[in-house]
Each structure stands twice: as C-alpha cells, then as structure tokens.
Design a protein around this motif. Structure first.
Motif, mmCIF file in Angstrom:
data_model
loop_
_atom_site.group_PDB
_atom_site.id
_atom_site.type_symbol
_atom_site.label_atom_id
_atom_site.label_comp_id
_atom_site.label_asym_id
_atom_site.label_seq_id
_atom_site.Cartn_x
_atom_site.Cartn_y
_atom_site.Cartn_z
ATOM 1 N N ASP A 1 -33.469 -27.013 60.616
ATOM 2 C CA ASP A 1 -33.131 -27.725 61.843
ATOM 3 C C ASP A 1 -34.284 -27.790 62.847
ATOM 4 O O ASP A 1 -34.201 -28.506 63.823
ATOM 5 C CB ASP A 1 -31.938 -27.053 62.517
ATOM 6 C CG ASP A 1 -30.680 -27.301 61.715
ATOM 7 O OD1 ASP A 1 -30.612 -28.341 61.031
ATOM 8 O OD2 ASP A 1 -29.784 -26.446 61.741
ATOM 9 N N TRP A 2 -35.300 -27.023 62.652
ATOM 10 C CA TRP A 2 -36.405 -27.028 63.616
ATOM 11 C C TRP A 2 -37.711 -27.322 62.899
ATOM 12 O O TRP A 2 -38.525 -26.447 62.671
ATOM 13 C CB TRP A 2 -36.466 -25.685 64.357
ATOM 14 C CG TRP A 2 -35.212 -25.396 65.099
ATOM 15 C CD1 TRP A 2 -34.313 -24.430 64.803
ATOM 16 C CD2 TRP A 2 -34.697 -26.093 66.244
ATOM 17 N NE1 TRP A 2 -33.265 -24.480 65.697
ATOM 18 C CE2 TRP A 2 -33.478 -25.486 66.590
ATOM 19 C CE3 TRP A 2 -35.161 -27.171 67.008
ATOM 20 C CZ2 TRP A 2 -32.702 -25.926 67.650
ATOM 21 C CZ3 TRP A 2 -34.390 -27.605 68.067
ATOM 22 C CH2 TRP A 2 -33.181 -26.977 68.380
ATOM 23 N N HIS B 1 -30.590 -36.304 60.323
ATOM 24 C CA HIS B 1 -29.706 -35.202 59.949
ATOM 25 C C HIS B 1 -28.625 -35.124 61.015
ATOM 26 O O HIS B 1 -28.902 -34.830 62.172
ATOM 27 C CB HIS B 1 -30.512 -33.901 59.894
ATOM 28 C CG HIS B 1 -29.678 -32.689 59.649
ATOM 29 N ND1 HIS B 1 -30.160 -31.412 59.782
ATOM 30 C CD2 HIS B 1 -28.393 -32.555 59.268
ATOM 31 C CE1 HIS B 1 -29.197 -30.552 59.506
ATOM 32 N NE2 HIS B 1 -28.112 -31.225 59.195
ATOM 33 N N HIS C 1 -25.113 -33.444 62.370
ATOM 34 C CA HIS C 1 -24.350 -32.214 62.304
ATOM 35 C C HIS C 1 -23.058 -32.516 63.072
ATOM 36 O O HIS C 1 -23.096 -32.574 64.305
ATOM 37 C CB HIS C 1 -25.166 -31.115 62.982
ATOM 38 C CG HIS C 1 -24.564 -29.773 62.884
ATOM 39 N ND1 HIS C 1 -24.432 -29.117 61.693
ATOM 40 C CD2 HIS C 1 -24.052 -28.958 63.830
ATOM 41 C CE1 HIS C 1 -23.866 -27.947 61.922
ATOM 42 N NE2 HIS C 1 -23.627 -27.832 63.203
ATOM 43 N N SER D 1 -29.140 -31.861 73.036
ATOM 44 C CA SER D 1 -28.643 -31.095 71.888
ATOM 45 C C SER D 1 -28.037 -29.741 72.248
ATOM 46 O O SER D 1 -27.200 -29.229 71.512
ATOM 47 C CB SER D 1 -29.796 -30.866 70.917
ATOM 48 O OG SER D 1 -30.760 -30.025 71.542
ATOM 49 N N HIS E 1 -29.035 -34.052 64.861
ATOM 50 C CA HIS E 1 -29.762 -32.805 64.996
ATOM 51 C C HIS E 1 -31.257 -33.039 64.996
ATOM 52 O O HIS E 1 -31.980 -32.500 65.800
ATOM 53 C CB HIS E 1 -29.361 -31.811 63.920
ATOM 54 C CG HIS E 1 -29.499 -30.412 64.425
ATOM 55 N ND1 HIS E 1 -30.724 -29.891 64.738
ATOM 56 C CD2 HIS E 1 -28.587 -29.467 64.701
ATOM 57 C CE1 HIS E 1 -30.547 -28.661 65.186
ATOM 58 N NE2 HIS E 1 -29.259 -28.382 65.173
ATOM 59 N N HIS E 2 -31.709 -33.860 64.071
ATOM 60 C CA HIS E 2 -33.104 -34.273 64.152
ATOM 61 C C HIS E 2 -33.302 -35.541 63.347
ATOM 62 O O HIS E 2 -32.443 -35.928 62.564
ATOM 63 C CB HIS E 2 -34.059 -33.174 63.670
ATOM 64 C CG HIS E 2 -34.079 -33.004 62.190
ATOM 65 N ND1 HIS E 2 -33.438 -31.989 61.548
ATOM 66 C CD2 HIS E 2 -34.662 -33.743 61.225
ATOM 67 C CE1 HIS E 2 -33.616 -32.090 60.252
ATOM 68 N NE2 HIS E 2 -34.360 -33.160 60.017
ATOM 69 N N ASP F 1 -22.687 -31.505 57.008
ATOM 70 C CA ASP F 1 -23.831 -32.202 57.586
ATOM 71 C C ASP F 1 -24.114 -33.461 56.763
ATOM 72 O O ASP F 1 -23.869 -33.490 55.567
ATOM 73 C CB ASP F 1 -25.071 -31.311 57.536
ATOM 74 C CG ASP F 1 -24.989 -30.192 58.561
ATOM 75 O OD1 ASP F 1 -23.871 -29.957 59.072
ATOM 76 O OD2 ASP F 1 -26.024 -29.580 58.852
#
Ligand code: HEC
Length: 511
Positions: A359-360, A257, A259, A42, A175-176, A144
C-alpha cells in the motif's frame, strides 16, 4: 536526598515550558498528518482541530512510537530522502510530553490558524485535463480490487511532462494508483472487454514487450511510468528542467488499487497534466532490476517457502547521478534492497525496505543526487515469504505463487532513476540496459543450446523450416519476424536471416 532537587527542577522546567496544542502540537500535526487526515483524503479520520487530536491522543502516541505513522518504508542509514515523512525522536517525545501533561490546549489567544488546502488542482492550472474512459463502481465491501483504466490521449506530437495530478472520485476507496504510458495501443483493446470500464491486470505491458519484436522499446520507451498517486502525497513537479517523455500517439493507463471503504463509490477520475515546452537538457533514465517488473526473473515461489530470493545486477557503463528510487511488488514480498558497489569497493545502500507493504509504494527522492561512476555494480535483492506465518499471504493455506498480473500473483523489481552525467552517454546506458534485458529474456525463452542452429529446426530435412517445425512458443517470434513472404515457412534466404539473429543472441548470452 539527592533526588528531590532533581525532580523539583525537572518539574519547574517542564511547567515553565508546558507543551500545549496551540504552541507545539498543532504545527506538528498540521505539517505531518493533516495532508492525509482531512475530509476526502485517505486518512480514516480528520486530524485538524484540538478536539480531533485530543480525542485520539492515546492511539496517536502509539502509532508514532511504533513509527506506523506517518507511513514511510525505507530505513536506509546513510542516504537521506528529500520527501522523508518520518518524525524525529524529539517530535515524538514532544507528543508524548503533551499526552503526559494531560493534553492541554494552551493559550486561547494563540489558537492556530487551520491549514488551508487548495480546493482546486494543487499545482495550479493544468495544461491538459483528461477524464478516465467510462466509470467504475467500487462496492462498499469485499476484497481489494486492482484494475487498470484508460485515459485516451493519442496526441499528435511528443510531449514532456513535468507533473501529473490525480483527482479520484472514489476518494475513500482509492488506495493508490500508478500511471503508465501505453504506446502500443494494447490498453485500448483491453478496455471494457469484460463489460465494465477498464481492464484487469497489466497485459498491455506484455503487448509492448513483444510488439515489433523489440522488447526494449516496450520495457523502457513504451511502458514507462509517469509516477504514482499515493494517498495524501502532495503532487510535485520534477526539479530543475527534468521532465518525463510522453511519446506522440500514446495513451495513459492508470493502475488502481481499490480498498472497499464501507460505502459504495463510483470512480471516474480526472488526471491533470503539466507540460514543459522544451525537451529537458538532461534525461531521466529508469533502470529496472530485474526488468519488466520481475517478469524476466521467473518468479516461482513454492507454498510454504519463507525466504524466496530474487536478485539481479547490472554494471553501469557510464557515470550517472541517481535521483529517485522505488520498488514494486505485491502482498508476500518482505524486503527490498538495492546497493551500488563503486569501482573502489565502497558499497552504498540506495534503498532498504525491511517491511514491504504494497500500500505504500512511493518513489523516494534522494536529498542530493548520488554520483555513481562508470563500473558501479547495481544489485537488487527482493525477498518473499510464502509461508502461513506471513499475515499478508493472500492464500490460506499457502499456494505456489508465480509472476503474474493479478494482485495475488507476484512481481518484483526496483527502479533506480538516473541522469547520465554526460548527455552523449545516454545511448551507451540504453544499450547496456538493452543487452541486460535481452540476456534475461533470452535465458528465459531460449534455454536450449541446440536451437541456436537453424538446421536443427528442419526436422524433415526438406530444406525449409515449416511452421509446425518451430516449437509453438517460439512460433510467433520466429515466423512473425523472419517469414518475410508470409508463406508460413522459411526458405534458405529467410533462414540465413534467422541464423544471423540467433548468432547475435548467442554472442549476447555468452558475453
Ligand atoms: C500519506 C498519508 C498519511 C499521513 C501523512 C499520515 N497518515 Fe495516518 N493514516 C493514513 C491512512 C491511509 C490510514 C488508514 C490505513 C492504515 O491504518 O494503514 C491512517 C491511519 C492512522 C491512524 C489509525 C491507526 C490504527 O491503527 O487505527 C492513526 C492514529 C493515524 N493514522 C495517525 C497519524 C498521525 C498522527 C500522522 C502524522 C504524524 C499521520 N497519521 C500521517 C494515512 C496517513
């Protein structure tokens, strides 16, 4: 006069132990950054060689000082996490010293061995590899994309999962991803409905929520998570003999997700599953507050509201050990905290995120399991900023935002994963969650007190409760469950059963 010798001695010390890439910086970067910052991962550029790091030393120093990298959200003071990615102050100072010294490479004899990342599955040979149903094109540019995909499974027997490892194909854009177990079969029905692989949103959770009239089965048994795939995070097996339950006949759903990354990619991910033969001696029990990703909290945030608060609390009926904590929300969430108030009054902060970033969304593993006695009150507190001042706000100007499955809707919950200290206590814990959920749901769907008496439904007084006498929003729940002979009306016998159900609900609500 005094300063000169000090400066001189500082100079000699620092030149004696010169900070170099080969000696000091390579191990720091390889251990903390390269996992994400390497081809196919990533991180937007590789951080592997001396040249890679020297070229960006200025930006790196900035992101280290800001603590923007490595990405890490919790700021708890007294509780430590085993998977903490943060660098120490000394490590950051070391990097600054290297920049100050002019980014020297160091002794060519001491060139670091570049880290070797396994090209195949990180955790070794999987027990089962699943391939996502269909493939999905991720455009090069644009907004997104949130989308759920199906990994058809439906095994004939129950399984225990030690770990999952994802291999996405659209590596730059993913992204995740979060994994869910769908034991309702709803996800299969949704898949491909709009002409493309997968489906939007998480409505399969709602399917389970009402399936069979037992919301608890849906919220805990059915739609439980199997963890997530966070960019660069190394997959890990659960410690000891812990494992996640995968009931027979279920499918796995991956909520992804994307991006858009500047290049068009096609997603058709593979998912490796690692099983263990024996059911674990201890079971992980997720406690989600508020339940169902905040659906029961009636999240409804007025446009412009700067500090919208969602709170929930539950008392632990039995002693537990807490092992993991993590949250879920979308764009405009700002903070997330979970505290435990022990029976002796001591308050522990189990999760403290002051700068939520969707995102995290990691799962944070406590360094040591945390003992929480019976009577401990768990409180979750989630705040949202729906003002124009929030740069993460998906709407300009701001709009009213309610709970929903689109990424521009909101959700909000914190999940504490615990192990009951005594195995035989597990049912008591599940029951407490059941009452907690039923109470939250009941408050939401059945607020009118007068609707707690069966007679109040029979508006024409003919002794039967006809379909059209039941308010539309309760119709499916009430008739679906109590109209045993299917004649679209409740006779006296069926009404007696409904009254029993309503009485049980009332006693829960007034507890
Ligand atoms: C868990 C994965 C992960 C780890 C670990 C990680 N990074 Fe990153 N890094 C990313 C991603 C993803 C981005 C791009 C998205 C972003 O900027 O948020 C990024 C962006 C960056 C940027 C560009 C920031 C900017 O403003 O343009 C720098 C510099 C950087 N990382 C340095 C580091 C350093 C140095 C380390 C180790 C100390 C590190 N990263 C560890 C994932 C990671």
């Amino acid at each position: 006069m005094i300063r000169i010798p000090v400066l001189l001695s500082l100079f000699t010390i620092s030149s004696m132990a010169e900070t170099t890439f080969n000696d000091n910086i390579a191990p720091l970067i390889h251990e903390n950054c390269t996992g994400c910052h390497r081809p196919g991962q990533s991180g937007p550029f590789p951080l592997i060689t001396y040249q890679d790091v020297r070229k960006r030393s200025g930006t790196i120093e900035e992101v280290l000082l800001d603590r923007y990298m490595p990405p890490w959200k919790p700021v708890n003071e007294n509780i430590h996490f085993a998977n903490d990615r943060r660098l120490s102050d000394e490590e950051i100072e070391l990097f600054s010293a290297w920049v100050e010294a002019g980014t020297p490479e160091g002794d060519p004899e001491k060139k670091p061995v570049l880290p070797d990342f396994p090209s195949t599955w990180y955790l070794g040979k999987p027990d089962l590899v699943l391939t996502m149903k269909g493939s999905f094109e991720v455009p090069a540019e644009g907004r997104d994309i949130y989308r759920s995909f199906l990994f058809p499974l439906q095994l004939p027997e129950d399984k225990w999962v030690k770990a999952v490892e994802l291999r996405p194909k659209a590596k730059s854009s993913v992204h995740h991803a979060l994994f869910f177990i769908d034991s309702s079969g709803e996800a299969r029905k949704d898949d491909g409905k709009d002409g493309q692989a997968g489906f939007r949103g998480m409505s399969f959770l709602r399917g389970q929520f009402t399936a069979g009239g037992d919301p608890v089965a849906g919220a805990f048994g059915g739609a439980s998570g199997l963890g997530g795939h966070v960019p660069g995070a190394t997959p890990a097996k659960l410690p000891g003999d812990l494992a996640m339950f995968l009931p027979k006949g279920s499918d796995i759903v991956m909520q992804t997700h994307f991006h858009p990354s500047g290049k068009k990619e096609t997603e058709q991910a593979e998912l490796a599953l690692y099983f263990t033969d024996k059911a674990p001696d201890k079971n992980l029990v997720p406690i989600q507050l508020p339940p169902v990703f905040g659906r029961t909290a009636r999240i409804d945030i007025p446009a412009g509201e700067k500090n919208y608060l969602v709170e929930d609390r539950m008392t632990l009926p039995v002693p537990v050990e807490a092992v993991l904590v993590g949250g879920h929300a979308h764009y405009i969430c700002r903070t997330m905290t979970m505290t435990a108030t022990l029976p002796d009054g001591k308050v522990m902060t189990l999760l403290d995120i002051q700068d939520w970033d969707l995102d995290w969304q990691d799962r944070y593993q406590f360094e040591k399991p945390i003992s929480l006695p019976a009577g401990t009150v768990l409180k979750s507190k989630i705040t949202y900023d729906n003002s124009a001042g929030n740069t993460e706000n998906p709407f300009s100007p701001p709009r009213r935002i309610k709970w929903g499955q689109e990424s521009t809707d909101e959700m909000g919950s914190i999940t504490l994963t615990v192990i009951p200290k005594n195995k035989e206590d597990a049912p008591a814990l599940t029951n407490a969650q059941r009452s907690h959920l039923v109470q939250s749901v009941a408050r939401r769907v059945m607020p009118e007190k007068e609707k707690m008496e069966v007679q109040s439904y029979d508006s024409n007084g003919d002794g039967l409760v006809q379909e059209n006498e039941v308010p539309a929003r309760f119709r499916r729940q009430i008739l679906g469950r109590y109209d045993k002979n299917g004649d679209k009306a409740l006779d006296q016998e069926e009404q007696a059963e409904l009254q029993k159900g309503l009485n049980a609900l009332r006693s829960l609500l007034t507890r």
